[in-house]
Design an enzyme around this catalytic site. Structure first.
Site, PDB file in Angstrom:
ATOM      1  N   ASP A   1       9.552  -6.350   1.675  1.00  0.00           N
ATOM      2  CA  ASP A   1       8.384  -6.892   0.962  1.00  0.00           C
ATOM      3  C   ASP A   1       8.225  -8.404   1.146  1.00  0.00           C
ATOM      4  OD1 ASP A   1       7.998  -4.316   0.019  1.00  0.00           O
ATOM      5  OD2 ASP A   1       9.217  -4.682  -1.774  1.00  0.00           O
TER       6      ASP A   1
ATOM      7  N   LYS B   1       5.444  -8.918   5.557  1.00  0.00           N
ATOM      8  CA  LYS B   1       5.368  -8.584   6.992  1.00  0.00           C
ATOM      9  C   LYS B   1       3.961  -8.139   7.401  1.00  0.00           C
ATOM     10  CE  LYS B   1       8.634  -5.560   6.281  1.00  0.00           C
ATOM     11  NZ  LYS B   1       9.061  -5.893   4.921  1.00  0.00           N
TER      12      LYS B   1
ATOM     13  N   GLY C   1       5.656  -0.266   2.434  1.00  0.00           N
ATOM     14  CA  GLY C   1       4.306  -0.510   1.921  1.00  0.00           C
ATOM     15  C   GLY C   1       3.916  -1.889   2.403  1.00  0.00           C
ATOM     16  N   HIS C   2       3.045  -1.962   3.390  1.00  0.00           N
ATOM     17  CA  HIS C   2       2.658  -3.242   3.984  1.00  0.00           C
ATOM     18  C   HIS C   2       1.230  -3.571   3.566  1.00  0.00           C
ATOM     19  CE1 HIS C   2       5.930  -2.852   7.329  1.00  0.00           C
ATOM     20  NE2 HIS C   2       6.410  -2.791   6.110  1.00  0.00           N
TER      21      HIS C   2
ATOM     22  N   GLN D   1      11.054  -2.505   5.895  1.00  0.00           N
ATOM     23  CA  GLN D   1      12.167  -2.895   5.041  1.00  0.00           C
ATOM     24  C   GLN D   1      12.643  -4.317   5.418  1.00  0.00           C
ATOM     25  OE1 GLN D   1      12.550   0.690   6.463  1.00  0.00           O
ATOM     26  NE2 GLN D   1      11.079   0.860   4.822  1.00  0.00           N
TER      27      GLN D   1
HETATM   28  P1  GDP Z   1       5.677  -6.193   3.307  1.00  0.00           P
HETATM   29  O1  GDP Z   1       6.270  -4.891   2.897  1.00  0.00           O
HETATM   30  O2  GDP Z   1       6.708  -7.123   3.890  1.00  0.00           O
HETATM   31  O3  GDP Z   1       4.485  -6.056   4.206  1.00  0.00           O
HETATM   32  O4  GDP Z   1       5.194  -6.898   1.961  1.00  0.00           O
HETATM   33  P2  GDP Z   1       4.388  -6.196   0.748  1.00  0.00           P
HETATM   34  O5  GDP Z   1       3.004  -5.946   1.164  1.00  0.00           O
HETATM   35  O6  GDP Z   1       5.166  -5.047   0.204  1.00  0.00           O
HETATM   36  O7  GDP Z   1       4.507  -7.310  -0.357  1.00  0.00           O
HETATM   37  C1  GDP Z   1       4.019  -8.587  -0.171  1.00  0.00           C
HETATM   38  C2  GDP Z   1       2.999  -8.884  -1.282  1.00  0.00           C
HETATM   39  O8  GDP Z   1       2.735 -10.261  -1.325  1.00  0.00           O
HETATM   40  C3  GDP Z   1       1.664  -8.217  -1.041  1.00  0.00           C
HETATM   41  O9  GDP Z   1       1.062  -7.962  -2.281  1.00  0.00           O
HETATM   42  C4  GDP Z   1       0.884  -9.293  -0.277  1.00  0.00           C
HETATM   43  O10 GDP Z   1      -0.535  -9.171  -0.449  1.00  0.00           O
HETATM   44  C5  GDP Z   1       1.379 -10.544  -0.954  1.00  0.00           C
HETATM   45  N1  GDP Z   1       1.466 -11.727  -0.110  1.00  0.00           N
HETATM   46  C6  GDP Z   1       1.763 -11.863   1.210  1.00  0.00           C
HETATM   47  N2  GDP Z   1       1.852 -13.156   1.556  1.00  0.00           N
HETATM   48  C7  GDP Z   1       1.598 -13.862   0.436  1.00  0.00           C
HETATM   49  C8  GDP Z   1       1.572 -15.270   0.137  1.00  0.00           C
HETATM   50  O11 GDP Z   1       1.822 -16.137   0.979  1.00  0.00           O
HETATM   51  N3  GDP Z   1       1.288 -15.625  -1.162  1.00  0.00           N
HETATM   52  C9  GDP Z   1       1.039 -14.691  -2.131  1.00  0.00           C
HETATM   53  N4  GDP Z   1       0.776 -15.125  -3.348  1.00  0.00           N
HETATM   54  N5  GDP Z   1       1.053 -13.377  -1.873  1.00  0.00           N
HETATM   55  C10 GDP Z   1       1.350 -12.971  -0.629  1.00  0.00           C
HETATM   56  P1  IMO Z   2       8.772  -2.607   3.180  1.00  0.00           P
HETATM   57  O1  IMO Z   2       8.597  -2.200   4.613  1.00  0.00           O
HETATM   58  C1  IMO Z   2      11.441  -2.918  -0.264  1.00  0.00           C
HETATM   59  C2  IMO Z   2      14.462   0.201  -0.740  1.00  0.00           C
HETATM   60  C3  IMO Z   2      14.305   1.161  -1.898  1.00  0.00           C
HETATM   61  C4  IMO Z   2      15.775   1.503  -2.161  1.00  0.00           C
HETATM   62  C5  IMO Z   2      16.366   1.537  -0.756  1.00  0.00           C
HETATM   63  C6  IMO Z   2      16.428   2.920  -0.131  1.00  0.00           C
HETATM   64  O2  IMO Z   2       7.559  -2.452   2.353  1.00  0.00           O
HETATM   65  O3  IMO Z   2       9.408  -3.952   3.087  1.00  0.00           O
HETATM   66  P2  IMO Z   2      14.669   4.704   0.775  1.00  0.00           P
HETATM   67  O4  IMO Z   2      13.336   5.122   0.262  1.00  0.00           O
HETATM   68  O5  IMO Z   2      14.655   4.118   2.130  1.00  0.00           O
HETATM   69  O6  IMO Z   2      15.694   5.794   0.617  1.00  0.00           O
HETATM   70  O7  IMO Z   2      15.153   3.545  -0.242  1.00  0.00           O
HETATM   71  O8  IMO Z   2      15.539   0.716   0.044  1.00  0.00           O
HETATM   72  N1  IMO Z   2      13.273   0.130   0.151  1.00  0.00           N
HETATM   73  C7  IMO Z   2      12.440  -0.919   0.193  1.00  0.00           C
HETATM   74  N2  IMO Z   2      12.416  -2.036  -0.567  1.00  0.00           N
HETATM   75  N3  IMO Z   2      10.540  -2.739   0.732  1.00  0.00           N
HETATM   76  C8  IMO Z   2      10.580  -1.640   1.515  1.00  0.00           C
HETATM   77  O9  IMO Z   2       9.799  -1.493   2.605  1.00  0.00           O
HETATM   78  C9  IMO Z   2      11.531  -0.642   1.229  1.00  0.00           C
HETATM   79  N4  IMO Z   2      11.827   0.563   1.763  1.00  0.00           N
HETATM   80  C10 IMO Z   2      12.898   1.022   1.106  1.00  0.00           C
HETATM   81  O10 IMO Z   2      13.709   0.534  -2.998  1.00  0.00           O
HETATM   82  O11 IMO Z   2      16.392   0.467  -2.868  1.00  0.00           O
HETATM   83 MG    MG Z   3       6.406  -3.679   1.180  1.00  0.00          MG
END
Ligand code: GDP
Ligand code: IMO
Ligand code: MG
Length: 430
Positions: free
Chosen positions: A13, A16, A40-41, A223
């Protein structure tokens, strides 16, 4: 032509999805290499939020191919749901999306087993997203799995049934969980039929031809490095190699093809699910970071645990991945803080160290912090790196100097445009 890699340096998270979307016009192909719908991207385009789970984050850009690689595990029901959302958003994915024949399938009974396995673990729960990731990779390593290419075979349903029966046997070892297997199976087979319309490829041949033709590829990680099956905080990890090494096996490319490795880190740190987190802030400050950063899981909606940035942890991830440049995200989340903590080392058994211990879960780690003055300014409207307040520049310079890797982009908000270019690098045309 080399393949560049973009991956998370923390526990996932890191942002990415947003950065892949931003960089994708510099590439011809965006390829996911591991993980599955546990990811979840998030992309925010013209004020609208889109969350991708299986589909690579270049899908919103016209003329770019998005490849779901062989290292990914695919749940047809979830993928078809994502495609429906893309249709709703007016994205014509048919020409842009490719699926590797060797990618493994997540069956409904894999999800059932994931839930049952977690239920059996009590306090040692991993906090899995319950998307069936662990059981599917278990079947892959155990040589029992079904793959996308198997859908084309006449005996696909027979193979499916044999694997499901194995799972039902296995489920007897675990506590009972409520799971509508028949209902889920119906939806799954409907989705399988829809997937038949997607373009399929033999990943290794496809990419080697494209690379030979001079096409540029960006591999998108899911991840983060601390969730890597081999090098993460085991057993609180996911079931795939989330590090650069996973790109070779997850796409069928040789190590000599790897070019730039872009590591993504938040300006602080989060983790969702169980397991060790040395710099976790459990009090009011952690709560404030969660609120300011909207730190709730993009896949499960769970509150993310929050803490200060951890430089020994990042140094470890940089070593593991051969990171050549870093993008720092979510610096704007710290806009209102008086003081910002940076962990520079650990005290373990009265000794200072910069290395993570073998059993990080059972070791008493006391983080050593250096505190930096906050800037108390809204960064979200800035348009160039030079405009950053001095206090923010000092923080970025300290982290960059300590880690010894150039920082190229600084992200200041969820929107595609909220990004400051710090340094241009050859290889990736930022
Ligand atoms: P990912 O899994 O690495 O793609 O990240 P996620 O989408 O799960 O979580 C990142 C969260 O932060 C999302 O809600 C994005 O919209 C938000 N986000 C990404 N970059 C920034 C930033 O520079 N500032 C803020 N405030 N939010 C951001
Ligand atoms: P993105 O790509 C954050 C965590 C879960 C749990 C562990 C194992 O959005 O960054 P799993 O479902 O793989 O058996 O879970 O890994 N986890 C993540 N945490 N971002 C993710 O993906 C994750 N994918 C799995 O919360 O602790
Ligand atoms: Mg994510």
């Amino acid at each position: 032509m080399a393949i560049d890699v973009l991956l998370g340096l923390q526990w996932g998270d890191e942002g990415k999805g947003k950065i892949v979307d931003y960089l994708s016009p510099n590439y011809d192909i965006i390829a996911r290499f591991q993980g599955g719908p546990n990811a979840g991207h998030t992309l925010v385009l013209n004020g609208k939020k889109h969350v991708l789970h299986t589909v690579p984050s270049g899908i919103f850009r016209k003329g770019i191919i998005n490849l779901i690689g062989n290292g990914v595990v695919v749940d047809p029901t979830i993928l078809v749901g994502e495609l429906a959302q893309l249709e709703e958003a007016g994205v014509d994915y048919q020409e842009r999306l490719l699926l590797a024949r060797k990618a493994h399938l997540i069956l409904p009974s894999h999800r059932m087993l994931d839930a049952a396995s977690e239920a059996s673990k009590g306090k040692q729960k991993i906090g899995s997203t319950l998307r069936g990731i662990g059981p599917t990779y278990m079947d892959k390593a155990g040589r029992n799995g079904l793959r996308i290419g198997d859908i084309e075979a006449d005996d696909f349903r027979l193979k499916y049934r044999a694997l499901k029966l194995k799972h039902l046997e296995l489920a007897r070892l675990y506590p009972h969980v409520d799971f509508d297997l028949e209902g889920e199976e119906r939806a799954w087979f409907e989705a399988i039929d829809k997937l038949a319309n997607l373009q399929r490829v033999d990943c290794a041949y496809y990419l080697s031809e494209q690379i030979a033709a001079g096409k540029k590829v960006l591999a998108e990680g899911a991840q983060g490095s601390m969730l890597d099956i081999d090098f993460g905080t085991y057993p609180f990890v996911t079931s795939s190699n989330t590090t650069t090494s996973g790109v070779c096996t997850g796409l069928g490319i040789p190590p000599t093809s790897i070019g730039e490795v872009i590591g993504i880190s938040k300006a602080y740190c989060t983790r969702v699910g169980g397991g060790p987190f040395p710099t976790e802030l459990e009090g009011e400050i952690g709560e404030e970071v969660r609120r300011a950063g909207g730190e709730f899981g993009a896949t499960t909606g769970r509150p993310r645990r929050c803490g200060w940035i951890d430089l020994p942890q990042l140094r470890y991830s940089i070593i593991l991945n051969g990171v050549t440049q870093v993008t720092l995200t979510k610096i704007d989340v710290l806009d209102t803080f008086d003081q910002i903590g940076v962990c520079t080392g650990y005290m373990i058994d009265g000794k200072e160290t910069k290395n993570l211990p073998f059993d990080i879960d059972c070791t008493d780690i006391e983080p050593i912090y250096q505190y930096f003055e906050g800037w108390k300014t809204d960064l979200s409207k800035l348009t160039s790196f030079d405009q950053l307040p001095a206090a923010a520049k000092t923080l970025v310079a300290f982290i960059e100097d300590t880690l010894g890797v150039p920082f190229t982009l600084i992200s200041t908000g969820p929107e595609r445009e909220a990004l400051l270019v710090k340094e241009k690098k050859v290889g990736v045309a930022v």
